[in-house]
Design an enzyme around this catalytic site. Sequence first.
Site, short mmCIF file in Angstrom:
data_model
loop_
_atom_site.label_atom_id
_atom_site.label_comp_id
_atom_site.label_asym_id
_atom_site.label_seq_id
_atom_site.Cartn_x
_atom_site.Cartn_y
_atom_site.Cartn_z
N GLU A 93 50.04 45.07 23.30
CA GLU A 93 49.13 45.92 22.56
C GLU A 93 48.57 47.03 23.45
O GLU A 93 48.32 46.84 24.64
CB GLU A 93 48.00 45.09 21.96
CG GLU A 93 48.53 44.13 20.91
CD GLU A 93 47.44 43.46 20.10
OE1 GLU A 93 46.26 43.74 20.38
OE2 GLU A 93 47.77 42.70 19.19
N GLU A 171 47.74 40.84 34.06
CA GLU A 171 47.12 41.16 35.34
C GLU A 171 47.96 42.25 36.01
O GLU A 171 49.07 42.00 36.46
CB GLU A 171 47.06 39.90 36.22
CG GLU A 171 46.81 40.14 37.70
CD GLU A 171 45.56 40.93 38.00
OE1 GLU A 171 45.69 42.00 38.64
OE2 GLU A 171 44.46 40.53 37.58
N SER A 200 42.45 47.57 36.71
CA SER A 200 41.55 46.42 36.70
C SER A 200 42.30 45.18 37.19
O SER A 200 43.45 44.96 36.80
CB SER A 200 41.02 46.18 35.29
OG SER A 200 40.23 45.00 35.24
N SER A 223 37.38 42.45 38.06
CA SER A 223 36.79 41.59 37.03
C SER A 223 36.07 40.44 37.74
O SER A 223 36.67 39.41 38.06
CB SER A 223 37.89 41.05 36.11
OG SER A 223 38.51 42.11 35.42
N LEU A 224 34.78 40.62 37.98
CA LEU A 224 34.02 39.67 38.80
C LEU A 224 33.55 38.48 37.96
O LEU A 224 33.92 37.34 38.22
CB LEU A 224 32.84 40.39 39.43
CG LEU A 224 32.25 39.75 40.68
CD1 LEU A 224 33.24 39.76 41.81
CD2 LEU A 224 30.97 40.49 41.10
N HIS A 225 32.64 38.71 37.01
CA HIS A 225 32.21 37.75 36.00
C HIS A 225 31.37 36.59 36.53
O HIS A 225 30.81 35.84 35.72
CB HIS A 225 33.40 37.17 35.23
CG HIS A 225 34.32 38.20 34.66
ND1 HIS A 225 33.87 39.30 33.97
CD2 HIS A 225 35.68 38.32 34.72
CE1 HIS A 225 34.91 40.04 33.60
NE2 HIS A 225 36.01 39.48 34.05
N CYS A 340 37.75 44.78 24.27
CA CYS A 340 38.08 44.11 25.52
C CYS A 340 38.05 42.59 25.35
O CYS A 340 37.10 42.02 24.84
CB CYS A 340 37.07 44.53 26.59
SG CYS A 340 37.41 43.85 28.21
#
Length: 373
Positions: A93, A171, A200, A223-225, A340
């Site tokens: 996508e 990824e 990213s 992308s820490l999160h 997202c």
Amino acid sequence: MPRIALSTADSDTLIELLSAHGAPAFRAAQLRHAAWQPFVSGLDDIRQLPSELRSRLSDDLDFSTVTIAAESEADFGRTIKLLCRLADGQTVETVAMETPGRELSRRRSTVCVSTQVGCAVGCPFCATGRMGLRRSCTAAEVVDQVRAAARALYARGLGPVTHVVYMGMGEPLAAYDATVGSMRVLVADGGLSARRITVSTSGVVPAIHRLAVEGMGCTLAVSLHASTDELRDRLVPLNRAHPLESLVGAATGYARATGRRLTFEWCLIGGINDSVEQARGLRDIARRAHAHVNVIPMNHIDDSPWGPPDRRTELAFLTELDGAVVTVRDTRGSDTDAACGQLRAALEQRRSLRPDGTLSPPARRVAPVSSTR
């Protein structure tokens, strides 16, 4: 002889192909120019080429490696989601987002591309991660997503593409060659500045070091999160191989080497990583790294008990980030499953989220029984 992808073929390759068909070398420049025109959708539209040559070239040359299987709109037509079918039938996508100009900012058209069919990282809050990984895309398949999005924007009187973000399915740094190869084509042939390309990553540390010496100068978004290894091991399983200290070190090293400001992304999940303690940890990491923080309230995903926090909790979290440079991302496309964390190919097997935050094996989809009445 393998088929040639027009979007990533160099001039020598095209000249050789044209020579085999008895055509002059200058036709290569016509092909390369036509590839980036949003009103050209196939070889038959390249009217500078004789019709007989167009027909012969179609036996060896792919004008595009993706076809549009479906598309949908959101945000009053300013967000366009494309389901792109690849040559082997797999789907990825791609999302195009038009942002009108304002008093202090210019208009922009951003395309979000996928680099893999599914994803192996398995972040439990991400819809794509619940598919598993089928394969990585080629550089041509990534470039052709941008070209397809440019045509979709043009058909609606929007565009041209000004920015590309590698934030779709997969990824990007696990598909390293395709990611870097496609970026080089977008800069050299597509007319984009590397400074308008963002990659990213969930934290493939060796690839971050490698990217730092490529000379590309794109923006890196991590992308820490989570601000502790204990929580990040749960939210981003890759953290078990590349924990926070090594990841933040690699990311800040990238920023120093390229002169580009680092971005930390934080998907804000209610009851999971929305505490003031996590916010303080994020603030401290961002300050040390001189990084920008992009907070993204989680989108609701089917069959997931997780979602965004309530407004009061979100505001408390943001208040604790005082001293860091912070933006809260507008979750565009949520009404068309294009926001997202919601990108997923239709009819793919998906894994369920267990209460402990781990993912189950892929569920089998049972085909509906046809009626005999």
